[in-house]
Design an enzyme around this catalytic site. Structure first.
Site, mmCIF file in Angstrom:
data_model
loop_
_atom_site.group_PDB
_atom_site.id
_atom_site.type_symbol
_atom_site.label_atom_id
_atom_site.label_comp_id
_atom_site.label_asym_id
_atom_site.label_seq_id
_atom_site.Cartn_x
_atom_site.Cartn_y
_atom_site.Cartn_z
ATOM 1 N N LEU A 143 0.847 -1.221 -0.057
ATOM 2 C CA LEU A 143 0.015 0.024 0.095
ATOM 3 C C LEU A 143 1.126 1.472 -0.025
ATOM 4 C CD1 LEU A 143 -2.548 -1.163 2.675
ATOM 5 C CD2 LEU A 143 -2.776 -1.225 0.329
ATOM 6 N N ASP A 144 0.472 2.361 -0.782
ATOM 7 C CA ASP A 144 1.115 3.553 -0.821
ATOM 8 C C ASP A 144 1.392 4.131 0.647
ATOM 9 O OD1 ASP A 144 1.406 3.499 -3.452
ATOM 10 O OD2 ASP A 144 -0.471 4.639 -3.729
ATOM 11 N N LYS A 145 2.366 4.802 1.135
ATOM 12 C CA LYS A 145 2.500 5.369 2.300
ATOM 13 C C LYS A 145 1.338 6.047 3.174
ATOM 14 C CE LYS A 145 5.237 9.144 4.648
ATOM 15 N NZ LYS A 145 6.026 10.239 4.301
ATOM 16 N N THR A 147 -1.773 5.557 2.204
ATOM 17 C CA THR A 147 -2.895 4.625 1.979
ATOM 18 C C THR A 147 -3.178 3.712 3.213
ATOM 19 O OG1 THR A 147 -2.850 4.862 -0.579
ATOM 20 C CG2 THR A 147 -4.148 3.135 0.731
ATOM 21 N N ARG A 244 -5.404 5.683 -8.037
ATOM 22 C CA ARG A 244 -5.277 7.230 -7.634
ATOM 23 C C ARG A 244 -5.182 7.655 -9.498
ATOM 24 N NH1 ARG A 244 -0.291 7.549 -3.930
ATOM 25 N NH2 ARG A 244 -0.547 9.845 -4.412
#
Length: 322
Positions: A143-145, A147, A244
């Site tokens: 997961l992105d930082k 998120t 996104r």
């Protein structure tokens, strides 16, 4: 170059004029590969005539001055750290967590410590290191930082292999909730291929060539003042920044997205003052991995996990309702 931390200066002359900057620097330095030089440039370590330059393929011109700096070396292996984790499930093969926003998944330039991998090494102890690789032990997806939400991590080679295959075969049930600007249809899908943005290499984009197939299905859950949509997104593929990128490309960037929201959206004008300020000031992309389902690699049982919206996301939602 005797000291690898000493910046290297290249003054362009007739010998190297017309070459790509990454090739010319690699040849001039002589001790590092072109691919390493390219990575350093993309990470922001090159200056041209005193200004940042981040295009490895830039063509050199006489008289230009380039300075390539080198980041401080980091440990070859991530180190265990005592970082609290919200654990939803754990057994000998795997661990499922509710990742908080702000936690980077694995060490990378600029984020060498304080990552999920550091936390897992501290929690799982000896034996976990090396499952799937030294730099990213146990990581089968990310997961992105900024998120939040559900993640599964493998603790054994059996689990790592099985879960990696399941993600590759799209046999994982993943659902995200997101707040996006504007009003989306009741249901739909985005299928644009995703690749590196040619104008900004730190961004991804929907591309017509040299991209990877990407498919996102969505469902509208709620809307606020005809300005913001709460949507559920399901991933049929798992590309970098997929949700996104797809929503931004369709004109519905995520609330708070620091990368794909470049200006105040017109939809913001439809919100009451307090709600508009809350949405425009939200400090991260409003994206939460709400549900994750998969087959346990050893028992064969179907496991499903759901997590509620984190407090900051929930507070934003309440501001929009009010």
């Amino acid at each position: 170059m005797s000291d690898p931390l000493t910046p290297y200066t290249l003054i362009v002359d007739a010998h190297c004029s017309g070459q790509r900057v990454d090739r010319a620097l690699a040849e001039a330095i002589g001790t590092i590969s072109r691919s390493r030089v390219k990575s350093l440039i993309e990470e922001g370590h090159l200056q041209k005539n005193g200004a940042k330059a981040d295009n490895p393929s830039e063509i050199l011109r006489d008289g230009q001055v380039f300075v390539l700096s080198f980041p401080t070396p980091t440990p070859a292996r991530p180190e265990p750290e005592n970082i609290p984790l919200t654990i939803l499930y754990e057994d000998r093969d795997l661990i499922v967590i509710d990742k908080q926003a702000g936690l980077v998944t694995h060490p990378a330039p600029g984020n060498e410590r304080g990552t999920l991998v550091n936390a897992l090494l501290g929690h799982c102890g000896e034996g976990f290191e090396g499952i799937g690789g030294e730099k990213r032990p146990g990581i089968v997806h990310r997961l992105d930082k900024d998120t939040s939400g559900v993640m599964v991590i493998a603790k054994t080679s059996l689990a790592h292999n099985a879960l990696s295959e399941a993600f590759a075969a799209r046999d994982i049930d993943r659902a995200y909730q997101a707040l996006a600007w504007g009003i989306l249809p009741a249901t739909g899908e985005f299928d644009g291929s995703i690749g590196r943005d040619k104008r900004d290499r730190k961004r991804m984009a929907v591309v017509t060539s040299n991209g990877k197939v990407a498919l996102t299905r969505f469902k509208l859950l709620s809307s606020y003042h005809n300005s913001v949509s709460l949507v559920e997104c399901r991933l049929a593929t798992g590309r970098t920044h997929q949700i996104r990128v797809h929503l931004a490309h369709d004109g519905h960037p995520l609330v708070g997205d620091p990368v794909y929201l470049r200006r105040i959206p017109a939809a913001a004008r439809g919100l009451p003052t307090e709600a508009r300020e809350a949405a425009l000031d939200f400090p991260r992309q409003a994206l939460h991995a709400a549900r994750l389902g998969f087959i346990h690699p050893r028992s064969g049982k179907n496991l499903e996990f759901e997590t509620p919206l984190p407090e900051d996301f929930h507070n934003l939602q309440r501001s929009l309702i009010g």
